[in-house]
Design a protein around this motif. Structure first.
Motif, PDB file in Angstrom:
ATOM      1  N   ASP A 264       1.650  55.394 -12.159  1.00  0.00           N
ATOM      2  CA  ASP A 264       2.475  55.435 -10.792  1.00  0.00           C
ATOM      3  C   ASP A 264       2.240  54.222  -9.995  1.00  0.00           C
ATOM      4  N   VAL A 265       3.060  53.093 -10.557  1.00  0.00           N
ATOM      5  CA  VAL A 265       2.558  51.688  -9.827  1.00  0.00           C
ATOM      6  C   VAL A 265       3.861  51.447  -9.802  1.00  0.00           C
ATOM      7  N   GLU A 266       4.176  50.479  -8.260  1.00  0.00           N
ATOM      8  CA  GLU A 266       5.376  49.384  -7.741  1.00  0.00           C
ATOM      9  C   GLU A 266       5.907  48.634  -9.084  1.00  0.00           C
ATOM     10  N   GLN A 267       4.770  48.019  -9.736  1.00  0.00           N
ATOM     11  CA  GLN A 267       4.615  46.232 -10.426  1.00  0.00           C
ATOM     12  C   GLN A 267       4.092  47.443 -11.784  1.00  0.00           C
ATOM     13  N   ALA A 268       4.587  46.346 -12.616  1.00  0.00           N
ATOM     14  CA  ALA A 268       3.967  46.610 -14.101  1.00  0.00           C
ATOM     15  C   ALA A 268       3.084  45.695 -14.727  1.00  0.00           C
ATOM     16  N   ALA A 269       2.724  45.420 -15.642  1.00  0.00           N
ATOM     17  CA  ALA A 269       1.951  44.789 -16.196  1.00  0.00           C
ATOM     18  C   ALA A 269       1.580  44.602 -17.858  1.00  0.00           C
ATOM     19  N   VAL A 270       2.278  43.594 -18.768  1.00  0.00           N
ATOM     20  CA  VAL A 270       2.613  43.328 -19.274  1.00  0.00           C
ATOM     21  C   VAL A 270       1.407  42.264 -20.410  1.00  0.00           C
ATOM     22  N   LEU A 312      11.156  36.441 -12.796  1.00  0.00           N
ATOM     23  CA  LEU A 312      11.167  37.903 -13.185  1.00  0.00           C
ATOM     24  C   LEU A 312       9.515  38.232 -13.095  1.00  0.00           C
ATOM     25  N   ALA A 313       8.552  37.477 -12.393  1.00  0.00           N
ATOM     26  CA  ALA A 313       7.129  37.641 -12.399  1.00  0.00           C
ATOM     27  C   ALA A 313       6.784  36.700 -11.203  1.00  0.00           C
ATOM     28  N   ALA A 334       2.913  40.556 -14.626  1.00  0.00           N
ATOM     29  CA  ALA A 334       2.925  41.517 -13.721  1.00  0.00           C
ATOM     30  C   ALA A 334       4.569  41.145 -13.093  1.00  0.00           C
ATOM     31  N   CYS A 335       4.999  42.143 -13.369  1.00  0.00           N
ATOM     32  CA  CYS A 335       6.400  41.989 -13.046  1.00  0.00           C
ATOM     33  C   CYS A 335       7.342  43.357 -12.985  1.00  0.00           C
ATOM     34  N   ALA A 336       8.355  43.236 -12.481  1.00  0.00           N
ATOM     35  CA  ALA A 336       9.139  44.520 -12.470  1.00  0.00           C
ATOM     36  C   ALA A 336       9.923  45.868 -13.608  1.00  0.00           C
ATOM     37  N   PRO A 337       9.048  46.832 -13.694  1.00  0.00           N
ATOM     38  CA  PRO A 337       9.017  47.651 -14.612  1.00  0.00           C
ATOM     39  C   PRO A 337      10.493  47.644 -15.259  1.00  0.00           C
ATOM     40  N   ALA A 338      11.307  47.634 -14.677  1.00  0.00           N
ATOM     41  CA  ALA A 338      12.499  46.968 -14.987  1.00  0.00           C
ATOM     42  C   ALA A 338      12.679  45.768 -16.534  1.00  0.00           C
ATOM     43  N   VAL A 432       1.583  45.594 -24.625  1.00  0.00           N
ATOM     44  CA  VAL A 432       0.489  46.540 -23.922  1.00  0.00           C
ATOM     45  C   VAL A 432       1.311  46.764 -23.088  1.00  0.00           C
ATOM     46  N   THR A 433       2.433  47.280 -22.042  1.00  0.00           N
ATOM     47  CA  THR A 433       2.827  47.321 -21.273  1.00  0.00           C
ATOM     48  C   THR A 433       2.227  48.986 -20.576  1.00  0.00           C
TER      49      THR A 433
END
Length: 438
Positions: A264-270, A312-313, A334-338, A432-433
């Motif tokens: 449950d985060v605002e920013q995703a990590a890839v 995007l990041a 680190a980027c937006a989930p979309a 890994v996302t």
């Protein structure tokens, strides 16, 4: 005293050398007990970084002791036979407050930054912690809760989770793939007696490397170290030899995987990773150059494509990780989930593009200049000098001069970089996302 390019670090009783590295006086001695002492005396410096390093990390834990290396890092600050936990804290604060510890996959370190006049006191404290930690059951039970909270803190950070998961995907079941601090499950399952067995098997004279950089006198420090270790009850035989450098089985790299974890985060990590070269491979400088061109600065390909061109990041970079058993080459953003799929696609595409089309001479020159800056600038920090000497002793088995590091970086050319990219691009790929549920 002589200068050098590469100095071997033999594991023999009484082995020693004195060499010069760009103005620094480097000395190494194998002391009684098999304890290794390395110092870098730097002119015009009035403080020193000193570390007591143990040659075992999370990679070296036996079944039933997973998480114990990091657990011990905590417990060594909880008091000894001569000091309470509060006294350990008060004494480290009194000397400047820069005492800490770190657990890695291949070693554990306890270190401090002190004024020259406090060196004896620092050695007394660190030796007492390493030889005579209380490790009692009550402290063990209390600290378990602290460590579980630490793991929970990291679990709430998407970037930390992604970075921890990537080695598990690339290395598979190999010990290098295990989380350095263990998992909540292994920490809850760890028994006090298992931790004590791990401590007794690893915290021994032949496993210890003492390293100091800055305002340090090698012979005086040797006397201090031997006096304090003997005070802690360690047997220091003249004929004892250091423990062999650890290397577990070679890595059987699994097929690539794509993993998506929900947080449950605002920013995703890839994170993206492929198997890479081992520490002993002569192409390490080539790998650093490739990493720099892909994701080592604001002109790098990842930064330009992911951030500047597509927006995007904010943060993106590439990173190599080399061990005696094998390696990993990774990328992070680190980027937006979309945007996670698009970002992962760019990472894959940029590696493929270098493998297919190569790199420009301008990129090669820029990569060299950045590597040279990293080598030389790090050499001007005594903490980095301490770390470099310790890892050279514990892992490499040889010490490489600053001049030689720069020479190797300079020798890398565009064909070398493309050839390595071809090799890495042909290997299994893992992504890994970490982000919110879609």
């Amino acid at each position: 005293m002589s200068s050098f390019s590469v100095a071997s670090l033999p594991l023999e009783a009484g082995a020693q050398f004195t060499i010069s590295d760009d103005g620094a006086l480097l000395r190494r001695s194998v002391l009684p007990g098999g304890v290794r002492l390395l110092t870098s005396a730097l002119p015009h410096v009035h403080s020193a970084f000193i570390g007591f390093w143990v040659g075992a990390g999370s990679r070296d834990e036996a079944p039933g002791t997973y998480g114990s290396t990091h657990f011990l890092e905590h417990l060594l600050f909880k008091g000894t036979g001569r000091r309470t936990a509060l006294q350990v804290s008060e004494e480290s604060d009194y000397m400047g407050g820069a005492f800490n510890a770190a657990t890695g996959r291949q070693h554990t370190a306890y270190y401090g930054h002190v004024f020259e006049a406090d060196m004896g006191r620092a050695v007394d404290l660190l030796a007492d912690m390493v030889t005579s930690a209380r490790l009692d059951a009550q402290d063990f039970a209390t600290e378990r809760g602290v460590i579980l909270e630490e793991l929970a803190m990291y679990a709430d950070d998407a970037a930390d989770v992604a970075q921890e998961q990537l080695p598990q995907q690339v290395f598979g079941s190999h010990p290098l793939g295990r989380p350095v601090g263990g998992t909540a499950e292994t920490v809850r399952a760890l028994q006090h007696e298992a931790l004590l067995r791990h401590y007794r098997s690893v915290y021994r004279p032949e496993e210890l490397v003492v390293v100091a950089a800055g305002a340090v006198d090698h012979d005086r420090l040797a006397d201090m170290v031997l006096t304090e270790l003997a005070k802690g009850g360690w047997e220091l035989r003249d004929d004892a030899v250091p423990a062999p450098r650890r290397q577990v089985s070679d890595i059987d790299y699994p097929a690539g995987t794509t993993v998506s974890l929900t947080r449950d985060v605002e920013q995703a990590a890839v994170t993206f990773g492929v198997p890479a070269i081992a520490l002993q491979d002569s192409r390490l400088s080539t790998e650093f150059a490739l990493s720099t061109i892909l994701g080592g600065g604001t002109s790098s390909r990842l930064f330009q494509e992911i951030r500047e061109k597509h927006g995007l990041a904010y943060s993106t970079y590439a990173f190599p990780a080399a061990y005696r058993e094998g390696g990993l080459f990774g990328m992070f953003a680190a980027c937006a989930p979309a945007a996670t799929e698009e970002v992962a696609g760019i990472m894959n595409g940029e590696l493929d593009r270098i493998a297919r089309d190569g790199v420009s001479e301008a990129e090669v020159e820029s990569a060299f200049r950045r590597q040279r800056a990293d080598i030389v600038f790090d050499g001007e920090h005594i903490a980095s000098t301490m770390n470099r000497m310790a890892t050279s002793e514990l892992v490499r088995g040889e010490l490489i001069s600053q001049h030689e590091h720069v020479r190797r970086a300079r020798a890398v050319n565009a064909a070398d970089i493309q050839a390595l990219a071809v090799e890495l691009a042909a290997g299994p790929r893992s992504t890994v996302t970490v982000g919110p549920a879609k």
